[in-house]
Design a protein around this motif. Structure first.
Motif, short mmCIF file in Angstrom:
data_model
loop_
_atom_site.label_atom_id
_atom_site.label_comp_id
_atom_site.label_asym_id
_atom_site.label_seq_id
_atom_site.Cartn_x
_atom_site.Cartn_y
_atom_site.Cartn_z
N TRP A 42 0.82 -1.22 0.00
CA TRP A 42 0.00 0.00 0.00
C TRP A 42 0.85 1.25 0.00
CZ3 TRP A 42 -4.61 -0.60 -1.69
CH2 TRP A 42 -5.19 -1.88 -1.60
N SER A 138 -3.13 0.62 6.55
CA SER A 138 -2.86 -0.70 5.97
C SER A 138 -2.88 -1.78 7.06
CB SER A 138 -1.53 -0.70 5.22
OG SER A 138 -0.44 -0.58 6.13
N PRO A 338 -5.12 4.97 -2.60
CA PRO A 338 -4.81 4.12 -1.44
C PRO A 338 -4.94 4.85 -0.11
CG PRO A 338 -2.81 4.70 -2.63
CD PRO A 338 -3.96 5.14 -3.49
N CYS A 342 -7.10 3.23 2.78
CA CYS A 342 -6.51 2.85 4.07
C CYS A 342 -7.18 3.61 5.22
CB CYS A 342 -5.01 3.13 4.05
SG CYS A 342 -4.10 1.96 3.00
#
Lengths: 360, 360, 360, 360
Positions: A42, A138, A338, A342
């Motif tokens: 990530w 993450s 991302p 996350c």
């Protein structure tokens, strides 16, 4: 306060051109194994210089956990992690100190912190602060996977390029596309548009869609910790996010109740109540109803562009003109995907840990 | 937690068919004079049965302050206030107990609270909980006025009826219009549409626009108390709100950086830096830049409609059909306008009190 | 902030001579049945005018729950409760407004709130504020009983009268004694001493001992939510409490490690590790070790006495003399016993609810 | 939660035998200059191996600030600092893993964290965690000095050696004495007692007195942020502290109101109201009255002693015997003096920052 969350307290620290950026998570149960490879994936997806459509600033973005781990497991104390900053070039920022860039936080950090503003590279207003957000999130996303909860984010729209199809794919799927819009044809069009925008020295905004699957029904509260409240609070901490809408979102202003109400039915296979549509985005009264939690965030075009802009000199109060140099992102939404994903995971995990004690 | 805010802690309590709804505000400085007439005006604007386009439930909505006042001034302890519930009719809800209404929190309160759910009239998920929100917010709005900060909210859009003109009017102006869309012609059209919708037993969604004038530059923080974060957290506690967007909002996905960046200029008359456009909604990096703070929220159509809908019986898991009786709002956004307005004021006041100690 | 606790948030409001005192508890799980009789018992034990050794101010101290209850059970929303004030006599306080009573908060409330101070009867500094503390705590104590956790408090010492014997009795036992020191002979001596003190117009301090049985091992944290930290924070909110010490307390400064360390042994009957002594008061590293949690608080003599005292007039800054009239407690520790007991229960319940989600 | 404070949020992290210990302070205003030499002085006073009466573990205790500083001044973001651990010897702890040391947190960390306990050297229960407490507090103490507020702590008592004289000396004075009891004769006696105790392999407890001068009147609150509440919460996070008492403390149980009430008078020189005695420790109703804030904490004898003790093996549940090896403190109160002092400063600064926005 640089602290977010209820049961989990996430803190971020550092700045773009300081020695480190980092963060801490307080409230993780002891005994969680950290999956570095998963987090690495990530981080790489957020990283600058991944491809021709991102900034070319080079960073390894290696994260070191310096506290909260014992023999490879969380130990119940705050998990603290650091990333060294490496490749920054201060001179790009010298002439900007008194010439705030339109669309940037330059002016507001001047108002708030005056001569003590941490200015270079945007200081702690920089997109670099999303690195600890991704790392923390993450870990949450990995924990959610063990509960069968998955989070998917992708580019849904930029300019007239819109993805409106089914999104029942896995968390990795959108990353197969060069622009993270999950369709081959749209991806090509968007990629071409971005390349053209780079040439013009300009930037593009976008909408990012997120879908969170298998959230247990019954988490969240009506006041003031609704799922919408806490997700939105987190999302608006991501630089450049300016709007969020759940389910049918702003289109609800075009609908009647007879259309927008999601009809209930009993799914014999999954043995639970579902809705035929999901205009509510999986949330009723602030609480999850068992359907996917779905929302859009809008990311504004990166304010750093290579086009001449007018500003006001903070010392002389005269009009001045600037061209922002340095290495910037023409399509910042790409790297925001991302981050949104996350941070969504972080908030959902916070709700789930909170929930565990509420059972009667 | 039913607690909102940083320096100010707002709590709400009670339920639709309990004896009271009420709230408390902790953190108000001592020595604030309460302007009951001013608060009364805002309560009246939220009240049911104001006109033919609202629910006909009759409530006096008298608010009594029971603590925190001494000789007419706040005394530095929590300000607590109550409103008695009067005109509720329980029987409307009997057959709904096991037949959750689509779009309502009936199902999620069942998931969360099980047999202990406070069900009648929506319990503490009811729109009635916005009464204490308005009262608390009206006190904040009155305090802000003494600092020359004003908050304006109005209906911007429902279906294809859209107000897109100048909104530099005062806080009372939109209330001159029967539907709170601030234009005579649009108001007539919207009123007719609502009357038609009432006849159909249906309901309408809408967008509410808010503009906060003269917010001092420099309030807010990048993490995690951005102005956007804290306003959105509050907005999503208002029942039926499903989206929020600041400045140009979702339209930012249609813009390039060269368009969306707000050009700075120095206003000689006001002796301060302004921007020519306000696509950022008065906020850069989470912090006010001195321009009006502007945002839209979308309010979904009220889920209670007089049209037959399918649901699932919670005991038998069979399909069932319901028609929601009782007295409901065909255009709930109308009554949400002052709620959005007052809660915006509450959050801005919280920021300003927080700010006072941060000065170096 | 008038808010205490982590998972449970207790708030108190009102004032001595306002219309009400009350409180709210946010965070109680839904489905708790409220045992009014049980709470009534504890309220009666805190009540003024119980006997010849308390103030003669008469109050019914009826508590009404106005929110958070549905069909006799908590509904998951804040539990809010009120008590009307009845029998107050304002005139006792007129000449004190500018003549702060030694030992009272009169002077500090003047410093903090100036002309807006809620002065009459001590305002919200009054011992009357302990009524909502007792009610909230009695609910917690009742819930703890269902988990087999019991809390016992009693007078341990006043002047040279000291109870140093075994205290493995139940929560009601000390209330069999006229002064709440759990020994017939000491009780007689203390009662006589108090009667003599009343005649002198003076007051007495005391030490209250508390013992909490069957706290599960493993609750609490080293930083910053140690059991000692959170219990002490609560205790120092009880007016007149000036010290707290756990286990062997200040006597630990007279001991060597070889004496103070509590030797471990395995109890075959209870199937768990115990200690032979309990100098640590049941807490090691801030966390419960399974032994009773034991601590002393010291309560200063009530500052209101009928003896002439010197003070400074706040307007003239001249020396003045006052005799405090009104109805006061010669031995305030007597009424503090159930307050300490109930607040201890509140904190332990907060820890237990917090703990429930931490399990790996 | 490992977070302490209201306006200032202090967090600590790391563990005795991990790579680092460290902390962060969120909420410091921008523009504070960090006085490293001043902080260094306090770190040195907490350091192990300072003299023959402390543990001989050698640590440099160099603190590096890794975030929150820009050009030598705080920048308004969290101040984060680290210290590397160097000289630890794991083998001392091998045989203790299943044999909890009496008086230590070994047993309770086993109960709380099970197999995931961070055990070596006491993990994050170690006295080493007081290093970040001292560093954070030293910054606060330096800031307070600029407001003319000073904090003095010293050894008041151990066994029958008691200092009961005037303590109107400066913050450095007690550090001129080998045992930090501020009297030449008592210091010699205490030093001899400690040396004898070392020979016996035993340890000693003590009372530490603290006096905070020039705290402005009017800070603190009755509920639930009284000065006593917040100082005690902080003190009980210092390992080995088991009691705290303000002003005359537990001796108040030996006094009548006519003795304990502090008579007011007007000091013509300082132009303000003072009290002739300070039995209230500078605090009335939870709020500062302008007199020095004075309190005692009791520190238990260090539990690590070189004398054979009985314990229970956690696996076999059999009785076992242990002698604690490793390098430990015979008189831990010596090193606790600066910790108490610095943490007191931290809490007072937190109150002062909180206060700044409350003014009407």
């Amino acid at each position: 306060m640089f602290i977010l969350g209820n049961k989990l307290k996430l803190s971020v620290f550092g700045s773009s051109h300081g020695k480190y950026v980092g963060g801490s998570i307080d409230g993780l149960p002891a005994g969680i194994s950290i999956d570095y490879d998963y987090s690495r994936k990530w981080l790489d997806r957020r990283k600058p210089a991944q491809s021709e459509i991102t900034t070319q600033r080079k960073e390894d973005d290696d994260v070191e956990i310096i506290a909260g781990i014992h023999n490879g497991y969380t130990d119940g104390s705050p998990l603290v992690f650091l990333t060294k900053n490496r490749d920054y070039i201060d001179r790009h920022y010298d002439d900007l100190y008194y010439n705030p860039r339109p669309g940037h936080a330059d002016l507001t950090m001047y108002y708030k912190y005056g001569d003590y503003r941490n200015f270079e590279g945007g200081g702690f207003f920089s997109g670099r602060m999303t690195l600890p957000l991704v790392f923390a999130g993450s870990i949450a996303m990995r924990m959610l996977r063990d509960m069968n909860i998955t989070v998917v984010s992708y580019i849904k729209k930029s300019m007239d390029i819109v993805y409106n199809n089914d999104d029942d794919f896995d968390e990795d799927y959108p990353y197969n596309f060069s622009t993270r819009i999950p369709d081959k044809y749209l991806d090509e069009r968007l990629h071409a548009l971005i390349m053209k925008t780079i040439k013009e020295g300009d930037s593009l905004g976008a909408v990012i869609r997120t879908r969170i699957n298998n959230v247990p029904p019954g988490i969240g509260e009506p006041f003031f910790d609704s799922i919408e409240s806490n997700i939105s609070k987190a999302m608006f901490s991501i630089p450049a996010v300016k709007g969020i809408a759940f389910g049918a979102g702003f289109n609800l202003s075009n609908m009647k109740g007879s259309e927008s109400n999601d009809e209930f039915y009993y799914d014999e296979k999954d043995k639970r109540i579902k809705t035929r549509t999901n205009n509510a985005g999986g949330i009723l009264g602030g609480i999850s109803n068992g359907m996917p939690i779905e929302f859009d965030v809008v990311v504004k075009p990166a304010s750093s562009i290579r086009i001449k802009q007018k500003t006001v000199n903070l010392k002389t109060l005269d009009v001045s003109e600037i061209i922002v140099k340095g290495r910037h992102d023409p399509f910042i939404a790409f790297r925001a995907v991302p981050v949104v994903q996350c941070m969504s995971a972080f908030i959902i995990l916070d709700f789930i840990l909170e929930e565990q004690h509420e059972k009667h």
